[in-house]
Design an enzyme around this catalytic site. Structure first.
Site, PDB file in Angstrom:
ATOM      1  N   LYS A  89      29.114  44.662  43.946  1.00 23.37           N
ATOM      2  CA  LYS A  89      29.596  44.263  44.786  1.00 23.37           C
ATOM      3  C   LYS A  89      29.312  44.045  45.778  1.00 23.37           C
ATOM      4  O   LYS A  89      29.125  44.868  47.010  1.00 23.37           O
ATOM      5  CB  LYS A  89      31.325  44.618  44.493  1.00 23.37           C
ATOM      6  CG  LYS A  89      32.163  43.308  44.243  1.00 23.37           C
ATOM      7  CD  LYS A  89      33.210  43.586  44.277  1.00 23.37           C
ATOM      8  CE  LYS A  89      34.883  43.220  45.104  1.00 23.37           C
ATOM      9  NZ  LYS A  89      35.917  43.138  44.015  1.00 23.37           N
TER      10      LYS A  89
HETATM   11  C1  E4P Z   1      38.364  41.506  44.185  1.00 18.04           C
HETATM   12  O1  E4P Z   1      37.547  41.488  43.573  1.00 18.04           O
HETATM   13  C2  E4P Z   1      39.054  42.550  45.366  1.00 18.04           C
HETATM   14  O2  E4P Z   1      39.549  43.907  44.394  1.00 18.04           O
HETATM   15  C3  E4P Z   1      40.168  41.563  45.223  1.00 18.04           C
HETATM   16  O3  E4P Z   1      41.125  40.810  44.328  1.00 18.04           O
HETATM   17  C4  E4P Z   1      41.454  42.104  46.479  1.00 18.04           C
HETATM   18  O4  E4P Z   1      42.479  41.711  46.518  1.00 18.04           O
HETATM   19  P1  E4P Z   1      43.862  41.393  47.645  1.00 18.04           P
HETATM   20  O5  E4P Z   1      43.627  40.399  48.989  1.00 18.04           O
HETATM   21  O6  E4P Z   1      45.416  41.763  46.530  1.00 18.04           O
HETATM   22  O7  E4P Z   1      43.382  42.981  48.243  1.00 18.04           O
END
Ligand code: E4P
Length: 220
Positions: A89
């Site tokens: 990622k």
């Molecule tokens: C995506 O890969 C992120 O880990 C995640 O969805 C972020 O979500 P949040 O806005 O609830 O922190």
């Protein structure tokens, strides 16, 4: 549409796996910190545990911490070697896009994260990202419309025939999941509570109670 669970909590990942509808996991540094996981080896170990729980063929996104190209490449290669399920990622930055293009050449799967615009979605697809993560909840939090962004990216990717999968992230509710399915997202990554929230309908509970009561009456 694939279902990923967005957590580093092993109990939640186990529960989602046992539901029989889980296709993968996404994590991020905040989610790892929330579980109290810190230090290079403990973090790598935690990713290994997640991969073992979900089993073969289910992608697990592990995020790089480096912000420069060389650091991302070095870190990403190490993560990719951990387990065949690992997807690296990478944040949507200049160095991030460059790193994604490099990983694409090496055949390493990537998830481009922190995406908030159609322009960013085009850049990630051009670099060959496996997944693109638009954060719909965080857009809604600013009183814009996250689902509109998903629709816009679906339209562009379809017109341009891009291969990158749209992974709707930052999901806040079961309704977001339904809206993403209607908008044509390829994947949703959600907290376990948003997935289990899809089960509930009062008429299902009332209907089941009536069926069981009638059966009991007829068989007593
Ligand atoms: C995506 O890969 C992120 O880990 C995640 O969805 C972020 O979500 P949040 O806005 O609830 O922190």
């Amino acid at each position: 549409m694939l279902f990923f669970v967005d957590t580093a909590n092993l109990d939640h990942i186990r529960e989602a796996t046992e539901l029989g509808i889980l296709d993968g996991v996404t994590t991020n540094p905040s989610l790892m910190a929330k579980e109290g996981i810190s230090g290079v080896e403990p973090v790598l170990n935690h990713y290994r545990k997640i991969c073992e729980i979900v089993g073969p063929g289910r992608d697990v996104s592990a995020e790089v911490i480096s912000t420069d190209y060389e650091g991302m490449v070095q870190e990403g290669k190490k993560l990719a070697q951990l387990h065949e399920n690992i997807v690296v990622k990478v944040p949507m930055t200049r160095d991030g896009v460059k790193a994604i293009a490099h990983f694409t050449e090496l055949g390493i799967k990537t998830n481009c994260t922190l995406v908030f615009s159609a322009g960013q979605a085009i850049l990630a697809a051009k670099a060959g990202a496996t997944y693109l993560s638009p954060f719909i909840g965080r857009i809604d939090d600013m009183s814009w419309d996250g689902i509109e962004l998903i629709k816009e990216i679906v339209e562009i990717y379809t017109l341009q025939d891009f291969d990158t999968s749209i992974l709707a992230a930052s999901i806040r509710s079961p309704l977001h999941i339904v809206q993403c399915a209607k908008a044509g997202a390829d994947v949703v990554t959600c907290p376990l509570s948003a997935i289990t929230g899809l089960f509930y309908h009062p008429l299902t509970d009332i209907g089941l109670a009536k069926f069981l009561a009638d059966h009991k009456k007829a068989n007593s």
